[in-house]
Enzyme design. Structure first.
Site, PDB file in Angstrom:
ATOM      1  N   ARG A 152       0.821  -1.216   0.000  1.00  0.00           N
ATOM      2  CA  ARG A 152       0.000   0.000   0.000  1.00  0.00           C
ATOM      3  C   ARG A 152       0.851   1.260   0.000  1.00  0.00           C
ATOM      4  NH1 ARG A 152      -2.286  -3.043   4.169  1.00  0.00           N
ATOM      5  NH2 ARG A 152      -4.161  -4.211   3.567  1.00  0.00           N
ATOM      6  N   SER A 172       8.261  -6.650  -6.910  1.00  0.00           N
ATOM      7  CA  SER A 172       7.554  -7.258  -5.779  1.00  0.00           C
ATOM      8  C   SER A 172       7.503  -8.760  -6.050  1.00  0.00           C
ATOM      9  CB  SER A 172       6.154  -6.668  -5.636  1.00  0.00           C
ATOM     10  OG  SER A 172       5.444  -6.835  -6.843  1.00  0.00           O
ATOM     11  N   ILE A 228      12.327   4.343   3.355  1.00  0.00           N
ATOM     12  CA  ILE A 228      11.347   4.714   4.380  1.00  0.00           C
ATOM     13  C   ILE A 228      10.797   3.468   5.067  1.00  0.00           C
ATOM     14  CG2 ILE A 228      10.581   6.957   3.483  1.00  0.00           C
ATOM     15  CD1 ILE A 228       8.790   3.671   2.688  1.00  0.00           C
ATOM     16  N   ARG A 230      12.606  -0.038   6.766  1.00  0.00           N
ATOM     17  CA  ARG A 230      13.327  -0.393   7.973  1.00  0.00           C
ATOM     18  C   ARG A 230      14.806  -0.357   7.643  1.00  0.00           C
ATOM     19  NH1 ARG A 230       9.481   0.540  10.768  1.00  0.00           N
ATOM     20  NH2 ARG A 230       8.338  -0.935  12.097  1.00  0.00           N
ATOM     21  N   GLU A 259      18.987   2.148  14.940  1.00  0.00           N
ATOM     22  CA  GLU A 259      18.486   3.485  15.301  1.00  0.00           C
ATOM     23  C   GLU A 259      17.901   3.452  16.715  1.00  0.00           C
ATOM     24  OE1 GLU A 259      15.548   3.640  12.071  1.00  0.00           O
ATOM     25  OE2 GLU A 259      13.970   3.581  13.599  1.00  0.00           O
ATOM     26  N   HIS A 277      13.477   8.840  11.561  1.00  0.00           N
ATOM     27  CA  HIS A 277      12.305   7.947  11.504  1.00  0.00           C
ATOM     28  C   HIS A 277      10.999   8.724  11.743  1.00  0.00           C
ATOM     29  CE1 HIS A 277      11.026   3.477  11.985  1.00  0.00           C
ATOM     30  NE2 HIS A 277      10.077   4.195  11.404  1.00  0.00           N
TER      31      HIS A 277
END
Lengths: 311, 311
Positions: A152, A172, A228, A230, A259, A277
Site C-alpha cells: 500500500r 515485488s 522509508i 526499515r 536506530e 524515523h
C-alpha cells in the site's frame, strides 16, 4: 485485575483513553516483565508502542496474553510464529500512515536531488550574497524510479513519482495490476533500470539486506536510494561503502540499523538526507494510529472482530 | 562587427556556442554599456542572463539593438514598453523549466510542514540518540492548497498538489478550465480558504506586493506561504512580521526582495525553508534554457520567426 498494559510513550490524550479502560502503563516491555507476577498474570492485552523484541521469552512471562495491539504498521519487533504458537493475536495500524510516509519519500528524493538542505544553509550562512549561487543540481522529472515492494505504501509512492513525471518501475514478489508501470522479477534488474530506488518493503528477517551489495552495485554511481521502510532492509555497510566511494550518487534515509544510533560514517556525507524515523510523525497521523490501535483493543475486549489483524 | 553580446555568467559549453557565432562576452550589462561606442553601435542582439534593469537608458546606448534574448522565463528586469517603443523584440525561455520549479515548490512545502531541515540536523547532531524523536510535524495530505497565478508553472504545481491529495484552489485574472479546482476571484478569498498558499505569479510592477498584508492576514496563523516566483510579489515586511509574531505558521521561499542579499530577519526564523533562487538550477534544465535562448538568437540572425517571443 488489570487486563490491558500500555507499553511505550503515549501522548496525554492517548494515556487518558487507555486509563479509561483501566490500563496500566510501562515505558518499556522490560518494565512490564519486571512487574510482580500477579500483575503480569492478569494481562490479556498489550498495547505496544515500542521496538524491543517481543518473542517467546517475553510472551511466556505473560501467561494470559491474548492480544498484542501494535502501534505502527511495521510489527517486525513481534515474533508472529511465537504469537501463533501461543494463540496470541497481533494487530497493527496500517493505511492511516500511508500518505505521510509516501510524502516523506518524495520529499527526501527531491531534497537529495536538488541539494535543498545545502540550499537552506547556503542562504542562512550568507554564502549566496558573498559567493553567488550554489552548484547546479539534478533534474528529477524525466528520470526513472524503481519501487522495491509494491504494497500500500509502495503504491502511494509510485503514484506520486508518476505525478512528478518519473518513469515508474517496481519489484515485488509477483506482478501486480498497475497503470503501466514496469515489473522486474528481481531487485537487481530493477536497480539496473532506474536512477532512483525507493525501498518500501516490510521489515523482518525475510527482507533483511534485501537491498544487497549486488543491488547497490546495479543502481550505480548515478543512483540514489531512498529508504522509508526499515534499516534492516538494506545492507547498510555496502551502502556506506558506495556512498563514500562514488558507487552511489546519494541517499535519503528515514531508517537505520540500530536506530536511534546512526553509523557515524553517515554524518560525514554531504550526499545524503537523514531523517529521524519521521515517516508517520505528524499530529494527524499519530492520532489516527492511536485511535486504530485502541479500536483493536476495545474490539478484542468486547469479543468483536479485530479491525486490522496481522495473524 | 560584433552583432551579438552575451551578458552574464555562461557555462563553458554555452560560451563555446556563442563564440561560434562571434559573440562578445560581458559579465554585466554595465560592462557592455561601458564598452567603446563602436562596439556598442554594432550590437543587434543581447543574449541576457542577468537581473540588472534593462530600460530606456540602457537601450539608448545600443542604437542598433533589435533583440534581447532573455535567459529565464521571468523577464521583469527588461522594460517591455521601452523595448516596444524602440522596435526591440524580447524573447524568454518558458516551459523548459516548469517541472523543476514546480518540484521545488512541492519540496519546500513538504520540508516546511514536516520539519525536514530540522530533521536532518536532528540526526547529524546526535540529538536523536540522546534525546529521542523530534516534535511531531504537520500532515500535508487532506489539507487545502491555493495557487496564486495559474500560468504554466502554476498548473504544474497544482497538478502535483492534487497528486499529494490536497484540495486545490486557485486565483488568476480569470477563471480557467481545470479538473475541478476551486476558483477565487480575489487573492484574499483564496488565502482565507486554504492552508498552503503557493505564489506562481509573473514578476514586474503589476504584481508588486500582490500578496499583501491583507492576503497574509487572511491566510492566518495556520497558513504557510510558498514562493517560487519573484521576491517582489509578496509584501516581504508584512510576511516577516507575521512569521515572527505567529501570524503565519511558516514559509518556503526561493526568492527574496534584493536577492542575493536576504533580510537578516529571515535568518532568525526556524519556521521557514530558504533557498537561493534554485527553481531552475539543474544541469538538465539550465542546458535546455541555454539552448532555447540560442535558438531565439540564431532564428533572429537568420531572419526566421522567434520561437518564444514576449512582445
Amino acid at each position: 485485575m488489570t487486563e490491558v498494559a500500555a507499553i511505550g510513550g503515549y501522548s496525554d490524550s492517548e494515556r487518558a483513553a487507555y486509563a479509561e479502560i483501566g490500563a496500566v502503563f510501562h515505558d518499556t516491555l522490560s518494565d512490564l516483565l519486571a512487574a510482580p507476577e500477579d500483575e503480569r498474570a492478569g494481562v490479556r492485552v498489550v498495547a505496544y508502542k515500542h521496538h524491543q523484541a517481543f518473542g517467546a521469552a517475553e510472551m511466556d512471562k505473560l501467561p494470559a496474553l491474548a492480544l498484542i495491539a501494535n502501534y505502527g504498521v511495521g510489527y517486525d519487533a513481534i515474533s508472529i510464529p511465537d504469537a501463533d504458537a501461543r494463540g496470541v493475536k497481533v494487530t497493527n495500524t496500517p493505511n492511516v500512515l500511508n500518505d505521510d510516509v509516501a510524502d516523506l519519500a518524495i520529499a527526501m528524493l527531491l531534497m537529495q536531488a536538488r541539494g535543498l538542505v545545502q540550499g537552506d544553509a547556503w542562504v542562512r550562512s550568507g554564502t549566496w550574497a558573498k559567493e553567488g549561487p550554489p552548484p547546479l543540481a539534478r533534474k528529477v522529472s524525466g528520470s526513472r524510479a524503481g519501487v522495491v515492494g509494491l504494497g500500500r505504501i509502495g503504491r502511494e509512492i509510485a503514484d506520486r513519482l508518476a505525478a512528478l513525471k518519473l518513469e515508474v518501475h517496481y519489484h515485488s514478489r509477483s506482478e501486480k495490476e498497475t497503470p503501466g508501470w514496469t515489473y522486474h522479477a528481481d531487485p537487481v534488474s530493477l536497480a539496473d533500470a532506474v536512477d532512483f530506488l525507493v525501498v518500501a518493503l516490510v521489515g523482518g528477517p525475510e527482507t533483511e539486506h534485501y537491498v544487497s551489495r549486488e543491488v547497490i552495485d546495479a543502481l550505480g554511481p548515478q543512483g540514489v536510494i531512498v529508504n522509508i521502510s526499515r534499516g534492516s532492509t538494506i545492507d547498510e555497510g555496502a551502502m556506506l561503502d558506495a556512498l563514500e566511494q562514488g558507487g552511489l550518487a546519494g541517499a535519503g534515509l528515514d531508517v537505520f540499523q540500530g536506530e536511534p544510533k546512526v553509523d557515524p560514517r553517515f554524518l560525514e556525507l554531504d550526499n545524503v538526507v537523514l531523517q529521524p524515523h519521521v515517516g508517520s510523525a505528524t499530529h494527524g497521523t499519530r492520532a489516527d494510529m492511536g485511535k486504530l490501535q485502541r479500536r483493536n483493543v476495545t474490539a478484542f475486549l468486547a469479543g468483536d472482530a479485530l479491525e486490522t489483524p496481522v495473524n
